[in-house]
Design a protein around this motif. Structure first.
Motif, PDB file in Angstrom:
ATOM      1  N   ASP A 150       0.824  -1.221   0.000  1.00  0.00           N
ATOM      2  CA  ASP A 150       0.000   0.000   0.000  1.00  0.00           C
ATOM      3  C   ASP A 150       0.855   1.267   0.000  1.00  0.00           C
ATOM      4  O   ASP A 150       0.331   2.369   0.015  1.00  0.00           O
ATOM      5  CB  ASP A 150      -1.001  -0.009   1.166  1.00  0.00           C
ATOM      6  N   ALA A 151       2.178   1.082  -0.047  1.00  0.00           N
ATOM      7  CA  ALA A 151       3.066   2.243  -0.134  1.00  0.00           C
ATOM      8  C   ALA A 151       3.589   2.449  -1.554  1.00  0.00           C
ATOM      9  O   ALA A 151       4.359   3.371  -1.809  1.00  0.00           O
ATOM     10  CB  ALA A 151       4.243   2.084   0.825  1.00  0.00           C
ATOM     11  N   VAL A 152       3.179   1.589  -2.474  1.00  0.00           N
ATOM     12  CA  VAL A 152       3.633   1.693  -3.867  1.00  0.00           C
ATOM     13  C   VAL A 152       3.010   2.921  -4.515  1.00  0.00           C
ATOM     14  O   VAL A 152       1.789   3.101  -4.469  1.00  0.00           O
ATOM     15  CB  VAL A 152       3.242   0.426  -4.652  1.00  0.00           C
ATOM     16  N   ASN A 153       3.851   3.778  -5.112  1.00  0.00           N
ATOM     17  CA  ASN A 153       3.287   4.947  -5.805  1.00  0.00           C
ATOM     18  C   ASN A 153       3.059   4.627  -7.284  1.00  0.00           C
ATOM     19  O   ASN A 153       3.431   3.556  -7.766  1.00  0.00           O
ATOM     20  CB  ASN A 153       4.165   6.184  -5.603  1.00  0.00           C
ATOM     21  N   SER A 154       2.471   5.579  -7.991  1.00  0.00           N
ATOM     22  CA  SER A 154       2.015   5.282  -9.354  1.00  0.00           C
ATOM     23  C   SER A 154       3.200   5.065 -10.297  1.00  0.00           C
ATOM     24  O   SER A 154       3.121   4.244 -11.215  1.00  0.00           O
ATOM     25  CB  SER A 154       1.119   6.407  -9.872  1.00  0.00           C
ATOM     26  N   GLU A 155       4.312   5.775 -10.045  1.00  0.00           N
ATOM     27  CA  GLU A 155       5.465   5.567 -10.911  1.00  0.00           C
ATOM     28  C   GLU A 155       6.093   4.197 -10.681  1.00  0.00           C
ATOM     29  O   GLU A 155       6.496   3.519 -11.624  1.00  0.00           O
ATOM     30  CB  GLU A 155       6.520   6.660 -10.684  1.00  0.00           C
ATOM     31  N   GLN A 156       6.137   3.788  -9.440  1.00  0.00           N
ATOM     32  CA  GLN A 156       6.676   2.462  -9.140  1.00  0.00           C
ATOM     33  C   GLN A 156       5.816   1.380  -9.784  1.00  0.00           C
ATOM     34  O   GLN A 156       6.321   0.410 -10.339  1.00  0.00           O
ATOM     35  CB  GLN A 156       6.746   2.261  -7.616  1.00  0.00           C
ATOM     36  N   ARG A 157       4.507   1.560  -9.734  1.00  0.00           N
ATOM     37  CA  ARG A 157       3.617   0.573 -10.345  1.00  0.00           C
ATOM     38  C   ARG A 157       3.807   0.559 -11.867  1.00  0.00           C
ATOM     39  O   ARG A 157       3.809  -0.496 -12.493  1.00  0.00           O
ATOM     40  CB  ARG A 157       2.156   0.875 -10.009  1.00  0.00           C
ATOM     41  N   ARG A 158       3.982   1.740 -12.443  1.00  0.00           N
ATOM     42  CA  ARG A 158       4.207   1.812 -13.889  1.00  0.00           C
ATOM     43  C   ARG A 158       5.500   1.091 -14.278  1.00  0.00           C
ATOM     44  O   ARG A 158       5.538   0.351 -15.262  1.00  0.00           O
ATOM     45  CB  ARG A 158       4.284   3.282 -14.327  1.00  0.00           C
ATOM     46  N   TYR A 159       6.546   1.292 -13.509  1.00  0.00           N
ATOM     47  CA  TYR A 159       7.799   0.591 -13.757  1.00  0.00           C
ATOM     48  C   TYR A 159       7.590  -0.921 -13.711  1.00  0.00           C
ATOM     49  O   TYR A 159       8.061  -1.666 -14.571  1.00  0.00           O
ATOM     50  CB  TYR A 159       8.847   0.987 -12.698  1.00  0.00           C
ATOM     51  N   ALA A 160       6.892  -1.360 -12.670  1.00  0.00           N
ATOM     52  CA  ALA A 160       6.683  -2.802 -12.492  1.00  0.00           C
ATOM     53  C   ALA A 160       5.887  -3.389 -13.659  1.00  0.00           C
ATOM     54  O   ALA A 160       6.146  -4.510 -14.111  1.00  0.00           O
ATOM     55  CB  ALA A 160       5.959  -3.068 -11.174  1.00  0.00           C
ATOM     56  N   LYS A 161       4.938  -2.611 -14.148  1.00  0.00           N
ATOM     57  CA  LYS A 161       4.120  -3.075 -15.274  1.00  0.00           C
ATOM     58  C   LYS A 161       4.984  -3.272 -16.517  1.00  0.00           C
ATOM     59  O   LYS A 161       4.851  -4.270 -17.234  1.00  0.00           O
ATOM     60  CB  LYS A 161       3.002  -2.059 -15.547  1.00  0.00           C
ATOM     61  N   VAL A 162       5.883  -2.308 -16.766  1.00  0.00           N
ATOM     62  CA  VAL A 162       6.782  -2.437 -17.914  1.00  0.00           C
ATOM     63  C   VAL A 162       7.705  -3.639 -17.737  1.00  0.00           C
ATOM     64  O   VAL A 162       7.964  -4.389 -18.681  1.00  0.00           O
ATOM     65  CB  VAL A 162       7.607  -1.143 -18.102  1.00  0.00           C
ATOM     66  N   ILE A 163       8.184  -3.851 -16.524  1.00  0.00           N
ATOM     67  CA  ILE A 163       9.047  -5.011 -16.250  1.00  0.00           C
ATOM     68  C   ILE A 163       8.276  -6.303 -16.498  1.00  0.00           C
ATOM     69  O   ILE A 163       8.774  -7.223 -17.157  1.00  0.00           O
ATOM     70  CB  ILE A 163       9.574  -4.967 -14.799  1.00  0.00           C
ATOM     71  N   ASN A 164       7.060  -6.379 -15.990  1.00  0.00           N
ATOM     72  CA  ASN A 164       6.269  -7.601 -16.151  1.00  0.00           C
ATOM     73  C   ASN A 164       6.021  -7.926 -17.625  1.00  0.00           C
ATOM     74  O   ASN A 164       6.183  -9.066 -18.052  1.00  0.00           O
ATOM     75  CB  ASN A 164       4.943  -7.472 -15.404  1.00  0.00           C
ATOM     76  N   PHE A 165       5.612  -6.921 -18.393  1.00  0.00           N
ATOM     77  CA  PHE A 165       5.402  -7.164 -19.814  1.00  0.00           C
ATOM     78  C   PHE A 165       6.710  -7.494 -20.514  1.00  0.00           C
ATOM     79  O   PHE A 165       6.769  -8.368 -21.372  1.00  0.00           O
ATOM     80  CB  PHE A 165       4.721  -5.970 -20.472  1.00  0.00           C
TER      81      PHE A 165
END
Length: 331
Positions: A150-165
């Motif tokens: 719950d401490a993940v910010n939107s940029e961190q989530r965006r990074y993770a999404k790019v990594i996952n794909f």
DNA sequence: TTTAATGGCGCG
DNA sequence: AAAGCGCGCCATTAAA
């Protein structure tokens, strides 16, 4: 010059124009023109010409033996690339409407390829995240950045999404760096961190590459093979392409196997129950149906059940269901 | 008029 | 030297 095409001429693709737009006014205008011209030539000009005079509908053709991963391919017209990502494009999707008394229902598998990566790799962290119905990009961000979910910010989530794909596509540190606009060394650190947190995925990627090289093919979960004749070839560029294909094919291919099983299950059920509902389209991870109002509740419930339980994997399959008067609303 | 190659871009 | 998988189709250009 920002970038070259494979033949060596300067590229003017969208990425290059976006960069040039920071310094000049013309590229932005050209991009707007390109976008509108694409929609007009490919969709608004073309689709009306392809309406069948007898049925009053457009009818696509699906090919079984074209895509190497086992996907279907849609052509004449291609209904698997109807716009959805921009407001202007969505207006074309709005033209796909249900007849009076019926609704369009869309059912799409959620994160199907990442779930398959969890299943094929058996990685405990990934399995646990899906078992707990977590937001997978958020969960990945929490692991890679070492923070609470719950401490993940939107940029961190965006990074993770790019990594996952990127993982699904066999992307390198170079590719991740250019995608995220960061240093290559930083991108490599993220990748290292990811594999440290998800060692099962690391192991799966390594053994998939090894299997491709020793046997010359990779397999989907159901055993369908993709042969990779260039995996040990002398041409470095082609060999690396084959390595990326080897990483991607088991996941994309298993997803293709699953939705085909689902299509058979759904159609068999519709016929057995003598329903009026029609299965009208498949878009890789999505089924689209035309459902009479009176069958709506029954079909939506059963559709999800059939799609979720078409195979028992180590992760739950989840399906997003939408309904509307047109295809856009159904999402 | 048709065919092929190229660059580009729509989708998952 | 390239660097992210899988498709189909558009306009353009050159050649048959």
């Amino acid at each position: 010059m920002k970038k070259k095409t494979p033949s060596g001429t300067p590229s003017t693709d969208e990425e290059v124009l976006q960069e040039l737009a920071l310094d000049y006014p013309l590229p932005k205008i050209l991009l707007e023109y390109r976008g509108m011209a694409k929609l007009k030539s490919t969709y608004t000009d073309k689709l009306p010409q392809m309406v069948n005079s007898r049925t009053g509908r457009v009818h696509t053709s699906y090919s079984q033996g074209v895509a190497v991963t086992g996907r279907l391919a849609s052509s004449d017209p291609n209904l698997q690339n109807i716009p959805i990502r921009t407001p202007e494009g969505r207006r074309i999707r709005e033209a796909f409407i249900a007849p009076f008394g019926s609704r369009i229902v869309s059912a799409d598998y959620s994160q199907i390829e990442l779930r398959i990566m969890a299943h094929l790799s058996g990685d405990e962290g990934l399995l646990r995240a899906f078992a707990n119905h977590e937001d997978i990009h958020r969960a990945t961000a929490a692991e890679v950045f070492g923070v609470a979910r719950d401490a993940v910010n939107s940029e961190q989530r965006r990074y993770a999404k790019v990594i996952n794909f990127g993982l699904i596509y066999g992307m390198s540190a170079f590719g991740l760096a250019s995608q995220l606009n960061i240093e290559r060394s930083a991108a490599q650190q993220y990748i290292d961190l990811y594999f440290a947190r998800y060692p099962g995925v690391k192991n799966y990627m390594d053994s998939t590459r090894a299997q491709a090289k020793s046997q010359g093919y990779v397999e989907t979960w159901f055993g369908r093979r993709l042969w990779l004749p260039e995996i040990n070839g002398a041409n470095g560029m082609r060999r690396q392409g084959a390595e990326r294909a080897a990483i991607n094919a088991p996941m994309q291919g298993t997803a293709a196997d699953l939705i085909k099983l689902a299509m058979v299950a759904v159609q068999n059920w519709l016929e057995r129950e003598q329903l009026q509902t029609l299965l009208i389209m498949q878009v890789h991870d999505e089924l689209v149906l035309e459902v009479p109002q009176e069958e709506l509740a029954l079909v939506k419930e059963k559709l999800r059940d059939l799609m979720c339980h078409v195979a028992e994997l180590k992760v739950p399959l989840e399906v997003g269901l939408g309904e509307g008067g047109n295809w856009d609303e159904a999402h």
